[in-house]
Design a protein around this motif. Structure first.
Motif, PDB file in Angstrom:
ATOM      1  N   GLY A  16      20.856  -8.294   5.418  1.00  0.00           N
ATOM      2  CA  GLY A  16      20.358  -8.279   4.038  1.00  0.00           C
ATOM      3  C   GLY A  16      18.865  -7.985   3.998  1.00  0.00           C
ATOM      4  N   ILE A  17      18.134  -8.577   4.929  1.00  0.00           N
ATOM      5  CA  ILE A  17      16.685  -8.340   4.989  1.00  0.00           C
ATOM      6  C   ILE A  17      16.413  -6.890   5.383  1.00  0.00           C
ATOM      7  CG2 ILE A  17      14.620  -8.837   6.421  1.00  0.00           C
ATOM      8  CD1 ILE A  17      15.070 -10.978   4.347  1.00  0.00           C
ATOM      9  N   GLU A  18      17.099  -6.469   6.446  1.00  0.00           N
ATOM     10  CA  GLU A  18      16.850  -5.124   6.975  1.00  0.00           C
ATOM     11  C   GLU A  18      17.127  -4.055   5.910  1.00  0.00           C
ATOM     12  OE1 GLU A  18      19.102  -4.302  10.612  1.00  0.00           O
ATOM     13  OE2 GLU A  18      19.134  -2.231   9.825  1.00  0.00           O
ATOM     14  N   LYS A  19      18.191  -4.255   5.160  1.00  0.00           N
ATOM     15  CA  LYS A  19      18.580  -3.225   4.184  1.00  0.00           C
ATOM     16  C   LYS A  19      17.937  -3.434   2.816  1.00  0.00           C
ATOM     17  CE  LYS A  19      22.738  -1.777   6.436  1.00  0.00           C
ATOM     18  NZ  LYS A  19      23.825  -2.524   7.055  1.00  0.00           N
ATOM     19  N   HIS A  65      18.253 -16.767   0.277  1.00  0.00           N
ATOM     20  CA  HIS A  65      18.006 -15.568  -0.533  1.00  0.00           C
ATOM     21  C   HIS A  65      19.260 -15.266  -1.348  1.00  0.00           C
ATOM     22  CE1 HIS A  65      14.340 -14.853   1.534  1.00  0.00           C
ATOM     23  NE2 HIS A  65      14.848 -14.322   2.640  1.00  0.00           N
ATOM     24  N   PHE A  66      19.059 -14.579  -2.477  1.00  0.00           N
ATOM     25  CA  PHE A  66      20.218 -14.192  -3.294  1.00  0.00           C
ATOM     26  C   PHE A  66      20.547 -12.715  -3.102  1.00  0.00           C
ATOM     27  CE2 PHE A  66      18.633 -17.793  -5.952  1.00  0.00           C
ATOM     28  CZ  PHE A  66      19.728 -18.607  -5.751  1.00  0.00           C
ATOM     29  N   PRO A  67      21.788 -12.394  -2.704  1.00  0.00           N
ATOM     30  CA  PRO A  67      22.163 -10.985  -2.609  1.00  0.00           C
ATOM     31  C   PRO A  67      22.017 -10.333  -3.992  1.00  0.00           C
ATOM     32  CG  PRO A  67      23.980 -12.424  -1.946  1.00  0.00           C
ATOM     33  CD  PRO A  67      22.881 -13.311  -2.389  1.00  0.00           C
ATOM     34  N   ASP A  68      21.462  -9.145  -4.011  1.00  0.00           N
ATOM     35  CA  ASP A  68      21.262  -8.465  -5.302  1.00  0.00           C
ATOM     36  C   ASP A  68      22.557  -7.766  -5.702  1.00  0.00           C
ATOM     37  OD1 ASP A  68      20.493  -7.191  -7.539  1.00  0.00           O
ATOM     38  OD2 ASP A  68      18.883  -6.005  -6.624  1.00  0.00           O
ATOM     39  N   VAL A  69      23.495  -8.545  -6.202  1.00  0.00           N
ATOM     40  CA  VAL A  69      24.820  -7.995  -6.521  1.00  0.00           C
ATOM     41  C   VAL A  69      24.801  -7.039  -7.717  1.00  0.00           C
ATOM     42  CG1 VAL A  69      26.243  -9.782  -5.441  1.00  0.00           C
ATOM     43  CG2 VAL A  69      25.324 -10.165  -7.745  1.00  0.00           C
ATOM     44  N   LEU A  70      23.659  -6.932  -8.382  1.00  0.00           N
ATOM     45  CA  LEU A  70      23.559  -5.970  -9.484  1.00  0.00           C
ATOM     46  C   LEU A  70      23.221  -4.576  -8.963  1.00  0.00           C
ATOM     47  CD1 LEU A  70      23.633  -8.639 -11.058  1.00  0.00           C
ATOM     48  CD2 LEU A  70      22.103  -7.595 -12.696  1.00  0.00           C
ATOM     49  N   ASN A  71      22.861  -4.531  -7.693  1.00  0.00           N
ATOM     50  CA  ASN A  71      22.573  -3.262  -7.038  1.00  0.00           C
ATOM     51  C   ASN A  71      23.865  -2.771  -6.362  1.00  0.00           C
ATOM     52  OD1 ASN A  71      22.043  -1.924  -4.344  1.00  0.00           O
ATOM     53  ND2 ASN A  71      20.028  -1.763  -5.284  1.00  0.00           N
ATOM     54  N   ARG A 101      25.910  -4.795  -3.578  1.00  0.00           N
ATOM     55  CA  ARG A 101      27.176  -5.396  -4.022  1.00  0.00           C
ATOM     56  C   ARG A 101      28.311  -5.002  -3.080  1.00  0.00           C
ATOM     57  NH1 ARG A 101      27.029  -3.917  -8.910  1.00  0.00           N
ATOM     58  NH2 ARG A 101      28.408  -2.125  -8.855  1.00  0.00           N
ATOM     59  N   GLN A 102      28.324  -3.733  -2.724  1.00  0.00           N
ATOM     60  CA  GLN A 102      29.366  -3.267  -1.817  1.00  0.00           C
ATOM     61  C   GLN A 102      29.264  -3.981  -0.461  1.00  0.00           C
ATOM     62  OE1 GLN A 102      29.505   0.993  -1.402  1.00  0.00           O
ATOM     63  NE2 GLN A 102      30.955   0.836   0.292  1.00  0.00           N
ATOM     64  N   TRP A 103      28.022  -4.085   0.005  1.00  0.00           N
ATOM     65  CA  TRP A 103      27.778  -4.749   1.293  1.00  0.00           C
ATOM     66  C   TRP A 103      28.276  -6.200   1.258  1.00  0.00           C
ATOM     67  CZ3 TRP A 103      23.907  -8.724   1.495  1.00  0.00           C
ATOM     68  CH2 TRP A 103      23.680  -9.251   2.766  1.00  0.00           C
ATOM     69  N   PHE A 104      27.920  -6.935   0.216  1.00  0.00           N
ATOM     70  CA  PHE A 104      28.313  -8.343   0.133  1.00  0.00           C
ATOM     71  C   PHE A 104      29.836  -8.458   0.018  1.00  0.00           C
ATOM     72  CE2 PHE A 104      28.803 -12.559  -1.842  1.00  0.00           C
ATOM     73  CZ  PHE A 104      28.015 -13.309  -1.002  1.00  0.00           C
ATOM     74  N   THR A 125      31.421 -11.692  -8.220  1.00  0.00           N
ATOM     75  CA  THR A 125      32.874 -11.734  -8.130  1.00  0.00           C
ATOM     76  C   THR A 125      33.460 -10.326  -8.125  1.00  0.00           C
ATOM     77  OG1 THR A 125      32.798 -13.894  -9.123  1.00  0.00           O
ATOM     78  CG2 THR A 125      34.910 -12.762  -9.232  1.00  0.00           C
ATOM     79  N   ARG A 126      32.793  -9.428  -8.827  1.00  0.00           N
ATOM     80  CA  ARG A 126      33.189  -8.020  -8.773  1.00  0.00           C
ATOM     81  C   ARG A 126      32.980  -7.488  -7.352  1.00  0.00           C
ATOM     82  NH1 ARG A 126      29.885  -3.531 -11.923  1.00  0.00           N
ATOM     83  NH2 ARG A 126      31.095  -1.760 -11.195  1.00  0.00           N
ATOM     84  N   ALA A 127      31.894  -7.927  -6.723  1.00  0.00           N
ATOM     85  CA  ALA A 127      31.643  -7.545  -5.326  1.00  0.00           C
ATOM     86  C   ALA A 127      32.826  -7.975  -4.475  1.00  0.00           C
ATOM     87  CB  ALA A 127      30.363  -8.212  -4.812  1.00  0.00           C
ATOM     88  N   ALA A 128      33.204  -9.247  -4.633  1.00  0.00           N
ATOM     89  CA  ALA A 128      34.313  -9.789  -3.833  1.00  0.00           C
ATOM     90  C   ALA A 128      35.590  -8.995  -4.106  1.00  0.00           C
ATOM     91  CB  ALA A 128      34.524 -11.253  -4.186  1.00  0.00           C
ATOM     92  N   SER A 129      35.875  -8.776  -5.372  1.00  0.00           N
ATOM     93  CA  SER A 129      37.113  -8.110  -5.734  1.00  0.00           C
ATOM     94  C   SER A 129      37.163  -6.702  -5.151  1.00  0.00           C
ATOM     95  CB  SER A 129      37.223  -8.071  -7.259  1.00  0.00           C
ATOM     96  OG  SER A 129      38.293  -7.275  -7.644  1.00  0.00           O
TER      97      SER A 129
END
Ligand code: GLC
Length: 685
Positions: free
Chosen positions: A251-254, A276-282, A286-289, A383-387
Motif C-alpha cells: 500500500g505504501i509502495e503503490k 492507514h486507510f486504503p483509498d477505496v475511492l481510487n 480499490r481493485q488492489w484491496f 465493500t464494492r472493493a470486496a465484491s
C-alpha cells in the motif's frame, strides 16, 4: 415519474443506475433555495407519514426528529442520536403529496422532519453539491419500488446464508470454535456458520491469520464445511502500520493509502494501533484491496463481513495531542464545573471525531478530494472493493458479504448488519422498525445482532429476539467480548432454542423465495402495514407489526414478562403458533384488534386468508434440508396458489422461469405442485 436535478458540482456516487434526464423546474410543492448551500422545504399535512432513511433510530414513520446522514461508529442506538453507521438519503412523504426524495451526495445531509416545526420538513446540504431526485407516484409503495428500479438489483446472498449464524468477539482459538460447534451439535441445535471476529487475525492485521491460535485455519474451514458449517471472517477497513507486513508495504509502495494535505500518509489509531486507510475511492487502490480477499477464497471461505468502515477512528495524533495538552493545563488546578466536564469528555471526543475526517484526502478519478466531502461513501466503496475482488476469483458462485457502513448503491454488492446494538428489549423493536426502511433503500439481506451486541443477555430476551430474527435474512447471534455468553446452549433447557431454530429452518424455503423474488422484482420483503392497506387508517399507525412477503404478517413480542401482545389485523388471518418445525397450532382470527397470547417458546405468524405458507422439516443445517415434502398452512374459501422460488442456492444462475414451482390448491383442498409431496393443513372456510 422521476425528476432529476443537478445542483452545484456533485461527486458521482454510483448510487443510481437508471438514466434520468435532468429537469430544470422544481415541483411547486417544494420551496428550494441554493443561495447558502442547498435548502429544500415543504409543509407536512397533519396526517402525512414520512417513510425511509434506512438505518436510523426511532419509528417507521420518521416524523418528529432530526436525522443527519454522516456515517458514524455509534455505539448507542438510542433516541437521542441522529445518525448511525450508514447514509440512506431516501425518504417518502405519504400524504397530501405522495412523493419520494433522494438526496444523492456523499457529504453531510440534515433531514429535519418536524423537529424545528411539527409541520415542516426541511433538508439541508450545507456544501450545496448534490443530485436531487424527486419521485412521483400514486402510492408510497409504488414510489419505493420505482426507487429500487432506479438504483439497481439488490445483492443476492447464497441460500446457506439463511441458516443460523453464531458469532462472538472473540473466539480466540481453533479449539474454542470447535467447542462452539460441539455445543450446538450436542444439543441438536441447527447451525450454518460461525462468525470469526478480529481474534483470528495476527495482531489485528487484515488478511493474516494468527498461526499460534489458529495453526491450521485451512483445515478448520474444511473440517467444518464437511459438517455443513461455514466460517465467516471479519475484514476491517484500517491496515496496520508494520514493517514487513505485505499489505502495509504494498500500500505504501503503490501510494494506495489516504493522504494528508501535504501528501504524507494519514495515520489513525484503530484496533491494531496506528493504521492507514486504503483509498477505496481510487479505482486502482480499490481493485488492489479487493483482490486481497483471494487469500481466504483460496482457503474455501465463502463469506465475509466488512467492519469499521465508516471509517471508525479511535484517535489521531492531532486529537491525542489536544487531549494531552489540555490535561497538562488542568493538572493540579482547582477545576470549575465547566473544566471538569471538559476534562471528562476529552478521551471520548477523540473517537470518530469529525475534525479527523477533514484531515485526510482521497484521489478519485485523478482528483484530490477531502474525505469530509465523500465521507459517506467509504463503507460502500470498501465493500464494492470486496465484491469486485471476490467476483474476479469466484465469479460463478454467490458469496456472503455484509458490511457495517453503507450508502445507497452498496445494496447491489452486499447486505448489512445493523451494528453494535444492546441487550435491551427496546432494541428488538428498533430491529423491527428498521427492516422496512432498509428494504426501501435497497438493503434486503439485513439483520441485527440477536440478543444484543453489548450488555448481558438473558434467556427470555434472546428467545423473544430470535422469534423476530427467524424472519430476517441475516440471522446471527453476535456479542461483544466480556459480555455473558449467549450461544443457545449456554442457557438452561437448550431444547427451547432447538425448537425455535427449527422454526427458522422450516420457514427457509418461503423466506428465501420471498427474498429472491424481492431481489428479482425490485420489491420489498418487509413493508409497513400501510403499504398493503392504504385506506385503513388503523394500519397507517401500526409501528410494531410488519407485512412479510406477499402472504404473511409478523407481530413479535418485544416486552419482558409479557404473555402476549395486542395485534391489529387489517383483514381475516390465520394465526399459527409455531413451537417447532412440526409442532404448531392454528387459529382463525377476524379482522380487528386482538390480544394474542404468545408463550416464550412460541413464534407467532399471521397468514392472510386465501394465502398459504409452505413449510418443510428442519435439518441440522441448510445443506441437509429436504424441501421435497412441504406442509401448507393457511385458510381458504376459493382456489389459491403460490409461486415458490427455488434455485440451487449458490450459483449466479438466478431468476429463471424454471426456478418457480407453482403450488395449487383447488376449492376442494387438493394440493398439487410438480416434484413436491404436499400435506395440506389449510383451513377450509
Ligand atoms: C465492532 C463491530 C462488532 C465487532 C467489534 C470487534 O464493534 O461492530 O461487531 O465485534 O467491532 O471486531
Amino acid at each position: 415519474m422521476v425528476y432529476k436535478y443537478l445542483i452545484g458540482n456533485p461527486v458521482e456516487t454510483q448510487a443510481v443506475v437508471m438514466d434520468c434526464p435532468v429537469s430544470q423546474e422544481y415541483p411547486d410543492y417544494f420551496s428550494i433555495s441554493t443561495e447558502d448551500g442547498f435548502l429544500m422545504e415543504t409543509v407536512l399535512g397533519e396526517q402525512d407519514l414520512v417513510y425511509g432513511l434506512g438505518e436510523n433510530v426511532r419509528g417507521i414513520n420518521k416524523r418528529g426528529w432530526i436525522y443527519e446522514s454522516s456515517c458514524c461508529d455509534e455505539k448507542d442506538h438510542d433516541e437521542t442520536k441522529s445518525a448511525l453507521y450508514s447514509a440512506h438519503n431516501f425518504l417518502i412523504i405519504d400524504g397530501v403529496q405522495t412523493v419520494g426524495i433522494f438526496i444523492d451526495t456523499p457529504g453531510d445531509v440534515v433531514f429535519d422532519i418536524g423537529y424545528t416545526r411539527l409541520d415542516r420538513l426541511s433538508i439541508r446540504v450545507s456544501d450545496g453539491n448534490l443530485r436531487l431526485y424527486v419521485l412521483e407516484g400514486d402510492s408510497a409503495y409504488e414510489i419505493a419500488r420505482e426507487f429500487r428500479r432506479m438504483t439497481g438489483q439488490s445483492y443476492a446472498a447464497p441460500r446457506w446464508a439463511f441458516g443460523y449464524q453464531q458469532s462472538r468477539w472473540g473466539y480466540g482459538s481453533e479449539e474454542e470454535v470447535r467447542q462452539v460447534v460441539k455445543g450446538y451439535q450436542e444439543n441438536h441445535i441447527p447451525l450454518d456458520a460461525i462468525g470469526m471476529d478480529i481474534d483470528y487475525m495476527e495482531r489485528y492485521k487484515d488478511f493474516t491469520v494468527d498461526r499460534t491460535a489458529f495453526p491450521d485455519f485451512e483445515g478448520l474451514v474444511k473440517e467444518l464445511k464437511e459438517e455443513g458449517i461455514r466460517l465467516v471472517p471479519i475484514i476491517d477497513a484500517a491496515v496496520k502500520i508494520e514493517e514487513g507486513y505485505d499489505v502495509y508495504e504494498e500500500g505504501i509502495e503503490k501510494g494506495y493509502f489516504c493522504k494528508n494535505e501535504d501528501g504524507s500518509v494519514f495515520e489513525a489509531g484503530v484496533w491494531p494501533g496506528w493504521t492507514h486507510f486504503p483509498d477505496v475511492l481510487n479505482d486502482e487502490a480499490r481493485q488492489w484491496f479487493g483482490e486481497k480477499y483471494k487469500m481466504f477464497l483460496d482457503m474455501e471461505i465463502e463469506g465475509f463481513w466488512n467492519d469499521m468502515n465508516e471509517p471508525a477512528i479511535f484517535y489521531s495524533r492531532e486529537e491525542l495531542d489536544r487531549v494531552w495538552e489540555k490535561i497538562e493545563g488542568y493538572k493540579n488546578k482547582n477545576l470549575n464545573v465547566d473544566e471538569f466536564f471538559d476534562l471528562e469528555g476529552l478521551f471520548p471526543a477523540c473517537l470518530n471525531n469529525r475534525r479527523d475526517y477533514e484531515r485526510f484526502y482521497h484521489e478519485m478519478d485523478g482528483v484530490k478530494i477531502c474525505h469530509k466531502q465523500v465521507h459517506n461513501l467509504y463503507g460502500y466503496y470498501m465493500t464494492r472493493a470486496a465484491s469486485q475482488g471476490i467476483e474476479k476469483f469466484r465469479a460463478d458462485k454467490r458469496t456472503l458479504l455484509f458490511s457495517r457502513s453503507s450508502y445507497i448503491g452498496m445494496h447491489r454488492y452486499a447486505g448489512i448488519w445493523t451494528g453494535d446494538n444492546k441487550a435491551w428489549w427496546s432494541h428488538i423493536l428498533l430491529n423491527l422498525k428498521m427492516l422496512p426502511s432498509l428494504n426501501m433503500c435497497g438493503f434486503l439481506y439485513v439483520g441485527a445482532d440477536l440478543g444484543g451486541f453489548a450488555g448481558d443477555c438473558t434467556k427470555d430476551l434472546l428467545m423473544r429476539w430470535i422469534a423476530l430474527g427467524i424472519f430476517t435474512p441475516l440471522m446471527r447471534n453476535h456479542a461483544r467480548r466480556n459480555t455473558r455468553r449467549k450461544e443457545c446452549y449456554q442457557f438452561e433447557n437448550p431444547g427451547d432454542f432447538r425448537n425455535l431454530l427449527k422454526v427458522r429452518y422450516a420457514l427457509i424455503p418461503y423466506l428465501y423465495s420471498e427474498y429472491m423474488k424481492a431481489v428479482l422484482e425490485d420489491d420489498l420483503m418487509f413493508r409497513p402495514l400501510a403499504f398493503d392497506y392504504r385506506s385503513d387508517d388503523r394500519a397507517r399507525k401500526v409501528e410494531d407489526q410488519l407485512m412479510l412477503g406477499k402472504d404473511l404478517m409478523i407481530a413479535p413480542v418485544y416486552e419482558q414478562n409479557a404473555d402476549g401482545r395486542y395485534v391489529y389485523l387489517p383483514e381475516d388471518m390465520v394465526l399459527v403458533r409455531f413451537r417447532s418445525d412440526e409442532d404448531y397450532s392454528t387459529e382463525y382470527l377476524e379482522k380487528g384488534h386482538h390480544y394474542v397470547e404468545v408463550k416464550l417458546t412460541e413464534v407467532p405468524v399471521f397468514i392472510k386468508k386465501n394465502h398459504f405458507l409452505p413449510v418443510c422439516s428442519a435439518a441440522s443445517c441448510t445443506d441437509q434440508m429436504d424441501t421435497g415434502k412441504m406442509t401448507l398452512l393457511g385458510a381458504m374459501d376459493r382456489e389459491i396458489s403460490y409461486r415458490l422460488y427455488e434455485d440451487d442456492g449458490y450459483t449466479q444462475e438466478i431468476g429463471n422461469e424454471s426456478h418457480i414451482t407453482e403450488i395449487w390448491v383447488d376449492k376442494e383442498g387438493r394440493a398439487r405442485a410438480a416434484g413436491k409431496e404436499l400435506v395440506n393443513r389449510i383451513l377450509q372456510m
